[in-house]
Design a protein around this motif. Structure first.
Motif, PDB file in Angstrom:
ATOM      1  N   ASN A  93       5.600   3.246 -40.291  1.00 53.14           N
ATOM      2  CA  ASN A  93       5.905   2.706 -41.612  1.00 53.14           C
ATOM      3  C   ASN A  93       6.266   3.837 -42.579  1.00 53.14           C
ATOM      4  N   PRO A  94       7.496   3.873 -43.098  1.00 53.04           N
ATOM      5  CA  PRO A  94       7.854   4.956 -44.014  1.00 53.04           C
ATOM      6  C   PRO A  94       7.177   4.843 -45.378  1.00 53.04           C
ATOM      7  N   ASP A  95       6.635   3.680 -45.712  1.00 56.00           N
ATOM      8  CA  ASP A  95       5.921   3.505 -46.979  1.00 56.00           C
ATOM      9  C   ASP A  95       4.432   3.721 -46.745  1.00 56.00           C
ATOM     10  N   CYS A  96       4.094   4.879 -46.236  1.00 52.16           N
ATOM     11  CA  CYS A  96       2.750   5.112 -45.730  1.00 52.16           C
ATOM     12  C   CYS A  96       1.860   5.749 -46.785  1.00 52.16           C
ATOM     13  N   PRO A  97       0.927   5.010 -47.355  1.00 53.82           N
ATOM     14  CA  PRO A  97       0.050   5.603 -48.365  1.00 53.82           C
ATOM     15  C   PRO A  97      -1.034   6.459 -47.713  1.00 53.82           C
ATOM     16  N   LEU A  98      -0.773   7.736 -47.597  1.00 49.30           N
ATOM     17  CA  LEU A  98      -1.724   8.650 -46.968  1.00 49.30           C
ATOM     18  C   LEU A  98      -2.533   9.347 -48.045  1.00 49.30           C
ATOM     19  N   LYS A  99      -3.830   9.168 -48.004  1.00 48.13           N
ATOM     20  CA  LYS A  99      -4.707   9.817 -48.969  1.00 48.13           C
ATOM     21  C   LYS A  99      -5.036  11.207 -48.440  1.00 48.13           C
ATOM     22  N   VAL A 151      -5.433  16.446 -33.050  1.00 46.70           N
ATOM     23  CA  VAL A 151      -6.133  16.172 -34.306  1.00 46.70           C
ATOM     24  C   VAL A 151      -5.817  17.347 -35.222  1.00 46.70           C
ATOM     25  N   LEU A 152      -5.412  17.056 -36.448  1.00 50.12           N
ATOM     26  CA  LEU A 152      -5.121  18.093 -37.429  1.00 50.12           C
ATOM     27  C   LEU A 152      -6.303  18.205 -38.377  1.00 50.12           C
ATOM     28  N   ILE A 154      -8.705  10.464 -40.798  1.00 50.02           N
ATOM     29  CA  ILE A 154      -9.729   9.711 -40.074  1.00 50.02           C
ATOM     30  C   ILE A 154     -11.139  10.096 -40.492  1.00 50.02           C
ATOM     31  N   SER A 155     -11.272  11.234 -41.165  1.00 51.69           N
ATOM     32  CA  SER A 155     -12.609  11.656 -41.567  1.00 51.69           C
ATOM     33  C   SER A 155     -12.513  12.757 -42.618  1.00 51.69           C
ATOM     34  N   THR A 156     -13.463  12.753 -43.545  1.00 50.25           N
ATOM     35  CA  THR A 156     -13.618  13.844 -44.502  1.00 50.25           C
ATOM     36  C   THR A 156     -14.982  14.456 -44.260  1.00 50.25           C
ATOM     37  N   LEU A 157     -14.993  15.746 -43.934  1.00 48.28           N
ATOM     38  CA  LEU A 157     -16.227  16.444 -43.600  1.00 48.28           C
ATOM     39  C   LEU A 157     -16.726  17.188 -44.835  1.00 48.28           C
ATOM     40  N   GLU A 180     -15.388  13.860 -34.100  1.00 47.89           N
ATOM     41  CA  GLU A 180     -15.805  12.601 -34.718  1.00 47.89           C
ATOM     42  C   GLU A 180     -16.404  12.855 -36.110  1.00 47.89           C
ATOM     43  N   GLY A 181     -16.509  14.130 -36.509  1.00 47.49           N
ATOM     44  CA  GLY A 181     -17.005  14.464 -37.833  1.00 47.49           C
ATOM     45  C   GLY A 181     -18.491  14.719 -37.926  1.00 47.49           C
ATOM     46  N   LYS A 182     -19.162  14.826 -36.792  1.00 51.76           N
ATOM     47  CA  LYS A 182     -20.601  15.089 -36.801  1.00 51.76           C
ATOM     48  C   LYS A 182     -20.850  16.599 -36.935  1.00 51.76           C
ATOM     49  N   LEU A 183     -21.704  16.974 -37.897  1.00 53.33           N
ATOM     50  CA  LEU A 183     -22.074  18.379 -38.064  1.00 53.33           C
ATOM     51  C   LEU A 183     -22.917  18.814 -36.866  1.00 53.33           C
ATOM     52  N   LEU A 184     -22.495  19.866 -36.198  1.00 53.67           N
ATOM     53  CA  LEU A 184     -23.221  20.353 -35.023  1.00 53.67           C
ATOM     54  C   LEU A 184     -24.199  21.460 -35.401  1.00 53.67           C
TER      55      LEU A 184
END
Length: 159
Positions: A74-80, A96-97, A115-118, A151-155
């Motif tokens: 979708n070119p109208d992609c609202p990416l936060k 994964v970037l 997909i995640s904010t750490l 997956e965003g888990k602090l190790l």
């Protein structure tokens, strides 16, 4: 990418570059954006905060050719994205970037979506790097290195 062809598009200093395993180049900038470039040097997408969407309500995701590592079509992609300087970007072996910013966080992106904010650092996050096993390390002005799962888990936290 053709070395005689400069990749232009950021409006501020470029702070970090990373190649994906599939050949996509990510550039992180003080303009609070991440740009994704194809192997032939064409701008594919700009990931940044959607709060500055234009009057049409379409977020500023500038998408020219989507089929680079499975980005949504979708070119109208609202990416936060980030609301602060992007200091570092890195790709995992499975595309994964990770992006580090002055907002004291790391964002993980897959297929063009955050997909995640750490969170956990108490100051700017200046560096990110993935191990060959997919473990992410983030380095901060708070004098710590944190390791994370994809997956965003602090190790763990190294101080």
């Amino acid at each position: 990418v053709n070395p005689a062809c400069p990749l232009t598009g950021h409006s501020a200093t470029v702070r970090s570059l990373a190649w994906s395993p599939s050949g996509v180049l990510a550039s992180g900038s003080r303009d609070e954006s991440i740009k994704l470039w194809s192997k032939d040097g064409l701008l594919q997408c700009t990931l940044r905060d959607h709060s500055d969407a234009d009057h049409t309500g379409i977020a500023p995701c500038i998408c020219k050719r989507w089929p680079i590592f499975g980005l949504r079509k979708n070119p109208d992609c609202p990416l936060k994205g980030h609301k602060g300087n992007v200091w570092s970007v890195a790709f995992s072996v499975d595309n994964v970037l990770a992006s580090a910013s002055s907002e004291k966080s790391v964002k993980l992106w897959r297929d063009g979506s955050c997909i995640s904010t750490l969170t956990g650092h108490s100051d700017y996050v200046r560096a990110v790097a993935f191990s060959s096993e997919g473990v992410l390390a983030s380095g901060s002005d708070d004098k710590s290195v944190k390791t994370w799962s994809t997956e965003g888990k602090l190790l763990c936290t190294l101080t």
